[in-house]
Design a protein around this motif. Structure first.
Motif, PDB file in Angstrom:
ATOM      1  N   GLN A  21       0.847  -1.510  -0.168  1.00 56.36           N
ATOM      2  CA  GLN A  21      -0.083  -0.097   0.188  1.00 56.36           C
ATOM      3  C   GLN A  21       0.598   1.006   0.178  1.00 56.36           C
ATOM      4  OE1 GLN A  21      -0.412  -2.683   2.562  1.00 56.36           O
ATOM      5  NE2 GLN A  21      -2.822  -2.780   2.315  1.00 56.36           N
ATOM      6  N   ASP A  22       2.170   1.345   0.457  1.00 49.92           N
ATOM      7  CA  ASP A  22       2.735   2.347   0.618  1.00 49.92           C
ATOM      8  C   ASP A  22       3.943   3.162  -0.306  1.00 49.92           C
ATOM      9  OD1 ASP A  22       4.627   0.719   1.778  1.00 49.92           O
ATOM     10  OD2 ASP A  22       4.609   1.409   3.501  1.00 49.92           O
ATOM     11  N   GLY A  23       3.287   2.165  -1.387  1.00 52.06           N
ATOM     12  CA  GLY A  23       3.923   2.338  -2.691  1.00 52.06           C
ATOM     13  C   GLY A  23       6.324   2.227  -2.875  1.00 52.06           C
ATOM     14  N   CYS A  24       6.529   3.694  -2.877  1.00 49.59           N
ATOM     15  CA  CYS A  24       7.910   3.783  -2.974  1.00 49.59           C
ATOM     16  C   CYS A  24       8.730   4.323  -2.500  1.00 49.59           C
ATOM     17  CB  CYS A  24       8.362   4.021  -4.369  1.00 49.59           C
ATOM     18  SG  CYS A  24       7.839   3.066  -6.186  1.00 49.59           S
ATOM     19  N   GLY A  25       8.429   3.985  -0.796  1.00 50.00           N
ATOM     20  CA  GLY A  25       9.364   4.912   0.254  1.00 50.00           C
ATOM     21  C   GLY A  25      10.301   3.832   0.958  1.00 50.00           C
ATOM     22  N   GLY A  75      -8.809  11.224  -3.892  1.00 51.04           N
ATOM     23  CA  GLY A  75      -7.816  12.338  -4.423  1.00 51.04           C
ATOM     24  C   GLY A  75      -6.509  12.381  -4.713  1.00 51.04           C
ATOM     25  N   ARG A  76      -5.709  12.181  -3.562  1.00 49.01           N
ATOM     26  CA  ARG A  76      -5.003  12.149  -3.156  1.00 49.01           C
ATOM     27  C   ARG A  76      -3.787  11.106  -4.317  1.00 49.01           C
ATOM     28  NH1 ARG A  76      -2.437  12.081   2.246  1.00 49.01           N
ATOM     29  NH2 ARG A  76      -4.255  13.099   2.517  1.00 49.01           N
ATOM     30  N   ASN A  77      -2.362  12.084  -4.542  1.00 46.03           N
ATOM     31  CA  ASN A  77      -1.378  11.595  -5.106  1.00 46.03           C
ATOM     32  C   ASN A  77      -0.631  10.744  -4.666  1.00 46.03           C
ATOM     33  OD1 ASN A  77       0.721  11.676  -7.384  1.00 46.03           O
ATOM     34  ND2 ASN A  77       0.986  13.527  -7.278  1.00 46.03           N
ATOM     35  N   LEU A  78      -0.570   9.084  -5.222  1.00 48.69           N
ATOM     36  CA  LEU A  78       0.043   8.426  -4.489  1.00 48.69           C
ATOM     37  C   LEU A  78       1.826   7.550  -5.557  1.00 48.69           C
ATOM     38  CD1 LEU A  78      -3.219   6.083  -3.410  1.00 48.69           C
ATOM     39  CD2 LEU A  78      -1.830   7.798  -2.649  1.00 48.69           C
ATOM     40  N   TYR A 126      -4.426  -0.236  -1.861  1.00 46.83           N
ATOM     41  CA  TYR A 126      -4.897   0.617  -0.964  1.00 46.83           C
ATOM     42  C   TYR A 126      -4.400   1.739  -0.662  1.00 46.83           C
ATOM     43  CZ  TYR A 126      -7.343  -3.823  -0.735  1.00 46.83           C
ATOM     44  OH  TYR A 126      -7.997  -5.099  -1.362  1.00 46.83           O
ATOM     45  N   CYS A 127      -4.767   2.988  -1.156  1.00 46.66           N
ATOM     46  CA  CYS A 127      -4.967   4.164  -0.359  1.00 46.66           C
ATOM     47  C   CYS A 127      -4.345   4.377   0.955  1.00 46.66           C
ATOM     48  CB  CYS A 127      -6.164   5.251  -0.894  1.00 46.66           C
ATOM     49  SG  CYS A 127      -5.428   7.031   0.000  1.00 46.66           S
ATOM     50  N   GLN A 128      -3.125   4.819   1.103  1.00 41.90           N
ATOM     51  CA  GLN A 128      -3.179   5.219   3.127  1.00 41.90           C
ATOM     52  C   GLN A 128      -3.310   5.863   3.669  1.00 41.90           C
ATOM     53  OE1 GLN A 128      -0.380   2.994   4.786  1.00 41.90           O
ATOM     54  NE2 GLN A 128      -1.115   1.569   3.824  1.00 41.90           N
ATOM     55  N   HIS A 129      -3.994   7.167   2.620  1.00 38.96           N
ATOM     56  CA  HIS A 129      -5.224   8.509   3.325  1.00 38.96           C
ATOM     57  C   HIS A 129      -6.325   7.406   3.631  1.00 38.96           C
ATOM     58  CE1 HIS A 129      -6.002  12.040   4.294  1.00 38.96           C
ATOM     59  NE2 HIS A 129      -7.009  11.783   3.610  1.00 38.96           N
ATOM     60  N   CYS A 130      -7.108   7.309   2.760  1.00 35.80           N
ATOM     61  CA  CYS A 130      -8.420   6.575   3.124  1.00 35.80           C
ATOM     62  C   CYS A 130      -8.822   5.145   2.575  1.00 35.80           C
ATOM     63  CB  CYS A 130      -9.430   7.581   1.813  1.00 35.80           C
ATOM     64  SG  CYS A 130      -9.293   6.841   0.662  1.00 35.80           S
ATOM     65  N   GLY A 131      -7.858   4.048   2.903  1.00 39.66           N
ATOM     66  CA  GLY A 131      -7.901   3.009   2.520  1.00 39.66           C
ATOM     67  C   GLY A 131      -9.015   2.349   1.202  1.00 39.66           C
ATOM     68  N   GLY A 132      -9.415   3.712   0.677  1.00 35.21           N
ATOM     69  CA  GLY A 132     -10.392   3.216  -0.721  1.00 35.21           C
ATOM     70  C   GLY A 132      -8.918   2.041  -1.707  1.00 35.21           C
ATOM     71  N   GLY A 133      -9.726   0.786  -2.239  1.00 31.08           N
ATOM     72  CA  GLY A 133      -8.393  -0.031  -3.141  1.00 31.08           C
ATOM     73  C   GLY A 133      -9.494   0.037  -4.377  1.00 31.08           C
ATOM     74  N   PHE A 134      -7.823  -0.277  -5.204  1.00 25.40           N
ATOM     75  CA  PHE A 134      -8.395   0.750  -6.691  1.00 25.40           C
ATOM     76  C   PHE A 134      -8.181  -0.119  -7.111  1.00 25.40           C
ATOM     77  CE2 PHE A 134      -5.238   3.899  -4.732  1.00 25.40           C
ATOM     78  CZ  PHE A 134      -4.502   3.725  -5.951  1.00 25.40           C
ATOM     79  N   ILE A 135      -7.583  -0.283  -9.272  1.00 23.77           N
ATOM     80  CA  ILE A 135      -6.557  -0.984  -9.492  1.00 23.77           C
ATOM     81  C   ILE A 135      -5.629  -0.071 -10.070  1.00 23.77           C
ATOM     82  CG2 ILE A 135      -5.982  -2.376 -11.821  1.00 23.77           C
ATOM     83  CD1 ILE A 135      -7.735  -4.056  -9.891  1.00 23.77           C
ATOM     84  N   ALA A 136      -4.042  -0.478  -9.518  1.00 25.89           N
ATOM     85  CA  ALA A 136      -2.820   0.256 -10.031  1.00 25.89           C
ATOM     86  C   ALA A 136      -3.124   0.215 -11.708  1.00 25.89           C
ATOM     87  CB  ALA A 136      -2.085  -0.089  -9.912  1.00 25.89           C
TER      88      ALA A 136
END
Length: 66
Positions: free
Chosen positions: A4-8, A30-33, A45-55
């Motif tokens: 979920q947290d991408g490239c960090g 709408g957060r930039n991930l 999954y977005c770390q801010h809102c928890g929303g799931g979506f397909i990358a």
């Protein structure tokens, strides 16, 4: 680090992990991930809102930007 947290963190620079990332906005909040390229086509999954979506890639099949 999890998917979920991408490239960090230091894991992003390890040869064992695909540290190549791209930006995608969360369709829920709408957060930039930052998302790892190796996760394209998978549910993330977005770390801010928890929303799931397909990358997904921002480039359309014909090579143009949306």
């Amino acid at each position: 680090m999890n998917e979920q947290d991408g490239c960090g963190g230091p894991e992003a620079f390890s040869p064992a992990s695909n540290g190549v990332c791209y930006h995608q906005n969360c369709p829920v909040c709408g957060r930039n991930l930052l998302i790892r390229v190796m996760l394209l086509g998978r549910t993330v999954y977005c770390q801010h809102c928890g929303g799931g979506f397909i990358a997904s890639d921002a480039v359309a099949a014909d090579g143009t930007l949306p």
